[in-house]
Design an enzyme around this catalytic site. Structure first.
Site, short mmCIF file in Angstrom:
data_model
loop_
_atom_site.label_atom_id
_atom_site.label_comp_id
_atom_site.label_asym_id
_atom_site.label_seq_id
_atom_site.Cartn_x
_atom_site.Cartn_y
_atom_site.Cartn_z
N GLY A 18 0.82 -1.21 0.00
CA GLY A 18 0.00 0.00 0.00
C GLY A 18 0.85 1.26 0.00
N SER A 21 -0.05 5.46 -1.58
CA SER A 21 -1.10 6.40 -1.17
C SER A 21 -1.12 6.55 0.35
CB SER A 21 -2.47 5.88 -1.64
OG SER A 21 -3.52 6.74 -1.23
N GLY A 22 -1.50 7.73 0.81
CA GLY A 22 -1.77 7.96 2.23
C GLY A 22 -0.61 7.63 3.15
N ILE A 23 -0.90 6.82 4.18
CA ILE A 23 0.10 6.47 5.19
C ILE A 23 1.29 5.76 4.54
CG2 ILE A 23 0.55 4.96 7.17
CD1 ILE A 23 -2.35 5.60 8.08
N TYR A 159 -15.03 -2.41 7.96
CA TYR A 159 -13.65 -1.95 8.22
C TYR A 159 -13.29 -2.18 9.69
CZ TYR A 159 -9.56 1.11 8.38
OH TYR A 159 -8.29 1.61 8.55
#
Length: 343
Positions: A18, A21-23, A159
């Site tokens: 991952g 993107s993002g973190i 989630y």
């Protein structure tokens, strides 16, 4: 068990799922700045190629593999490529996730299973694959969980459930690794709401144009700092965000009915917005969408500091400062009481 010995960042090869993107993206850039060699894993090959080129252009070292973490064989092939490219790896970070907003009875079972395949099974796949290498060489496995693995909130049910599962798996794996005397540090990272494209990438089953996280939202760089700390320091878990994380967990344990009422009253409005955000990023549940963004197009306000994290990363100095402030407060209070009596 002997405490795992972890290398300095500049001497490590680090795998990040991952990572576009993002973190994951913020962490990759921060680790590269500190000299780590990076192996990036994601579905979006265009973004992987661009990020690797960006890191190399700044003097860093990076390579990548295109893989869906929900597919064990894909991820196994990515691990083999990392070992072939760099001769091994020292830390494996499981960050990839999938996101859905909506009532549990309005989100299809197929979508819920897909979310679990990425967010839970992706962590399981990554951890077990990494362990085959690290139980021989030593190193760290870092799983990105969530404070929503401690407290469930409405409209993010699948989630939350997946993050509860990630916590349970991570704790069980840590204890089994210790029982087997494997030299692996296992850390669970538990962010509160973070300003990332989480909300842009989420599948939206709400009655609103856009989605958001309940405020406050914290800066992704705080999570990246926590992850980087875990790369070099064996630590059980780290929580990012006091106001939006620890306070909710404590509140849920001390007054669960109050939390039930609060989420029933304010949950829907706190997670919806009439802002559509960037349509190019919207809904990557099954297919990758536009990446290389570290912040959401739907979060206007972001907290750049987390005292709760500072206490965990620097317990001695932070405790000393807190103690000093407390002493000053007591002294001021005592002086005020004496002056009041004289009057």
């Amino acid at each position: 068990m002997t405490r795992p010995s972890l290398k300095p960042i500049a001497e490590q090869v680090i795998v990040i799922t991952g990572g576009t993107s993002g973190i994951g993206l913020t962490t990759a850039r921060m680790l590269a700045e500190h000299g780590a060699k990076l192996f990036l894993v994601a579905r979006n090959e265009e973004a992987l190629r661009a990020l690797s080129a960006e890191i190399r252009g700044k003097g860093g070292t990076a390579d990548y593999a295109v893989a869906d973490v929900a597919d064990y064989e894909h991820l196994q092939a990515a691990s083999a490529k990392a070992i072939a490219t760099f001769g091994g790896f020292d830390t494996w970070i499981n960050d990839a996730g999938a996101f859905i907003y909506g009532r549990l009875d309005e989100v299809s079972l197929a979508d819920q299973r897909r979310l679990f395949n990425v967010t839970y099974w992706g962590v399981v796949h990554g951890t077990l694959i990494a362990a085959e290498h690290l139980k021989v060489t030593g190193g760290a496995v870092i799983n990105v969980g969530s404070v929503l693995g401690e407290i469930a909130i409405p409209y993010q049910g699948p989630y939350c459930a997946s993050k509860f599962a990630v916590k349970g798996f991570t704790e069980a794996f840590r204890r089994e690794a210790e029982a087997s005397h494997h030299p692996i540090s296992v850390t669970l990272i538990k962010p509160a709401a973070i300003n990332t494209p989480f909300t842009d990438h989420a599948r939206n089953r709400m009655d609103s144009k856009g989605t958001r996280n309940p405020p406050p939202a914290y800066d992704a760089h705080l999570v990246a700092r926590a992850i980087m700390h875990a790369c070099t320091t064996p630590v059980r878990d780290l929580t990012i965000g006091g106001a939006g994380g620890i306070s909710m967990v404590v509140g849920n344990r001390m007054a669960p009915r109050v939390m039930d009422w609060m989420f029933a009253k304010f949950g829907h409005t706190s997670m919806t917005t009439e802002l559509e955000g960037d349509k190019a990023q919207r809904d990557n549940l099954y297919e990758p969408r536009e990446d290389l963004h570290d912040e959401s197009s739907l979060h206007p306000l972001t907290r750049r500091t987390s005292l709760a994290l500072e206490v965990q990363l620097n317990p001695g100095p932070t405790a000393a400062v807190a103690g000093g402030l407390a002493a000053i407060a007591l002294a001021v209070g005592s002086t005020r009481r004496r002056l009041s009596r004289r009057r």
